[in-house]
Design a protein around this motif. Structure first.
Motif, PDB file in Angstrom:
ATOM      1  N   TRP A  85     -42.251 -55.297 -33.827  1.00 45.57           N
ATOM      2  CA  TRP A  85     -42.514 -54.037 -34.517  1.00 45.57           C
ATOM      3  C   TRP A  85     -43.979 -53.658 -34.344  1.00 45.57           C
ATOM      4  N   SER A  86     -44.217 -52.436 -33.953  1.00 47.08           N
ATOM      5  CA  SER A  86     -45.598 -51.955 -33.952  1.00 47.08           C
ATOM      6  C   SER A  86     -45.948 -51.496 -35.368  1.00 47.08           C
ATOM      7  N   GLN A  88     -47.204 -48.757 -36.197  1.00 45.17           N
ATOM      8  CA  GLN A  88     -46.782 -47.361 -36.347  1.00 45.17           C
ATOM      9  C   GLN A  88     -45.298 -47.261 -36.690  1.00 45.17           C
ATOM     10  N   GLU A  89     -44.465 -48.083 -36.037  1.00 44.07           N
ATOM     11  CA  GLU A  89     -43.032 -48.065 -36.322  1.00 44.07           C
ATOM     12  C   GLU A  89     -42.754 -48.489 -37.757  1.00 44.07           C
ATOM     13  N   ARG A  90     -43.405 -49.575 -38.187  1.00 45.78           N
ATOM     14  CA  ARG A  90     -43.207 -50.060 -39.541  1.00 45.78           C
ATOM     15  C   ARG A  90     -43.638 -49.010 -40.564  1.00 45.78           C
ATOM     16  N   GLU A  91     -44.789 -48.407 -40.317  1.00 42.75           N
ATOM     17  CA  GLU A  91     -45.309 -47.401 -41.245  1.00 42.75           C
ATOM     18  C   GLU A  91     -44.396 -46.188 -41.305  1.00 42.75           C
ATOM     19  N   ALA A  92     -43.869 -45.790 -40.152  1.00 47.64           N
ATOM     20  CA  ALA A  92     -42.988 -44.621 -40.115  1.00 47.64           C
ATOM     21  C   ALA A  92     -41.727 -44.861 -40.945  1.00 47.64           C
ATOM     22  N   ILE A  93     -41.154 -46.054 -40.837  1.00 47.50           N
ATOM     23  CA  ILE A  93     -39.944 -46.375 -41.600  1.00 47.50           C
ATOM     24  C   ILE A  93     -40.247 -46.404 -43.091  1.00 47.50           C
ATOM     25  N   GLU A  94     -41.336 -47.082 -43.464  1.00 51.47           N
ATOM     26  CA  GLU A  94     -41.699 -47.179 -44.883  1.00 51.47           C
ATOM     27  C   GLU A  94     -41.989 -45.800 -45.467  1.00 51.47           C
ATOM     28  N   GLN A  95     -42.713 -44.980 -44.726  1.00 55.34           N
ATOM     29  CA  GLN A  95     -43.027 -43.640 -45.215  1.00 55.34           C
ATOM     30  C   GLN A  95     -41.771 -42.780 -45.353  1.00 55.34           C
ATOM     31  N   SER A  96     -40.844 -42.948 -44.444  1.00 56.31           N
ATOM     32  CA  SER A  96     -39.604 -42.166 -44.508  1.00 56.31           C
ATOM     33  C   SER A  96     -38.772 -42.557 -45.725  1.00 56.31           C
ATOM     34  N   HIS A  99     -40.442 -41.182 -48.712  1.00 54.56           N
ATOM     35  CA  HIS A  99     -40.264 -39.723 -48.767  1.00 54.56           C
ATOM     36  C   HIS A  99     -38.930 -39.367 -49.409  1.00 54.56           C
TER      37      HIS A  99
END
Length: 261
Positions: A85-86, A88-96, A99
């Motif tokens: 996992w990069s 950015q990928e981890r952050e994108a999932i957590e932020q989604s 949200h």
């Protein structure tokens, strides 16, 4: 050790093939393997490759966690552990996820695993749980089924509990080898009134949408739920994650949340 590993893999493979009601020929065609090779895998005469296990997982429509179990039984690293996992990928999932949960305020919304253990909450859920003295991140099934303020406030507890236990059995059928599942089910069955509900006939004319009816402080609150999952995940933790959002089923419930949460 190698012989034991092959035997464990063989048992898992045969169990899943029988669960899906495939013959060896049907599964070999679906997975792109020869029937002879599949037979050798089931008897332990042949060792599977990672690629073969991946093909079998797709053909058998196995959850990511069960594919991991099969890989480890064959002596490989679990796919979920090997996933790179990069940040950015981890952050994108957590932020989604955040949200969706935060966008559902003031109504309760949570993320839970396949055994209904809360992973994340929104403010609506935090406030609602606090009204019943629940832990900040409870196990929702345990909290709902065990005697206490929440159970006592649910007017249609029998109907809801019966439905929730059916949903749990469905999850256990999808994840038969997940550690702790049998113990969790056994624990819930020991709670007062739960085992009796499992033998109770289901109503012949169920409502189109099952709502939970909660009576508290003179107010009658009614909710129904919407469930979301992360699509096409090969990571077990993400594959098992669900977002449960509670929606008001009438105007009185919407008004109550506007005033109190």
């Amino acid at each position: 050790m190698a012989k034991k590993t092959r035997s464990d893999f063989s048992s898992l493979l045969k169990d899943w093939r029988q669960r899906r009601r495939f013959s060896q020929l049907d599964l070999s065609l679906e997975a792109g393997l020869s029937q002879r090779h599949l037979s050798f895998l089931e008897t332990g005469r042949a060792r599977p490759s990672r690629q073969a296990i991946s093909q079998l997982g797709v053909a058998l429509d196995m959850p990511a966690g069960e594919v991991d179990n099969m890989l480890m039984a064959a002596g490989f690293t679990a796919r979920s552990d090997a996933t790179q996992w990069s940040a950015q990928e981890r952050e994108a999932i957590e932020q989604s996820i955040d949200h969706v949960l935060n966008g559902h305020n003031p109504y309760p919304a949570v993320s839970i695993d396949c055994l209904w253990q809360v992973q994340k909450t929104n403010k609506g859920a935090d406030g609602f749980f606090a009204l019943f003295g629940l832990d900040p991140k409870p196990n929702l099934l345990r909290a709902f089924l065990q005697p206490g303020p929440l159970r006592a406030s649910v007017v249609n507890w029998d109907e809801m509990a019966q439905t929730l236990m059916r949903l749990l059995h469905y999850e256990l059928a999808r994840h038969p080898n997940k550690p702790g599942t049998a113990d969790f089910l056994a624990e819930l069955k020991t709670l007062p009134g739960v085992a009796t509900l499992l033998d109770k006939p289901i109503t012949d004319y169920p409502a189109p949408v099952l709502t939970i009816h909660i009576r508290m402080g003179g107010a009658d609150l009614r909710f129904f739920s919407l469930t979301a999952t992360i699509g096409a995940s090969t990571n077990a933790a993400l594959d098992e994650l669900r977002l449960e959002t509670m929606l008001p089923a009438d105007q009185a419930t919407r008004d109550w949340f506007a005033r109190n949460v």
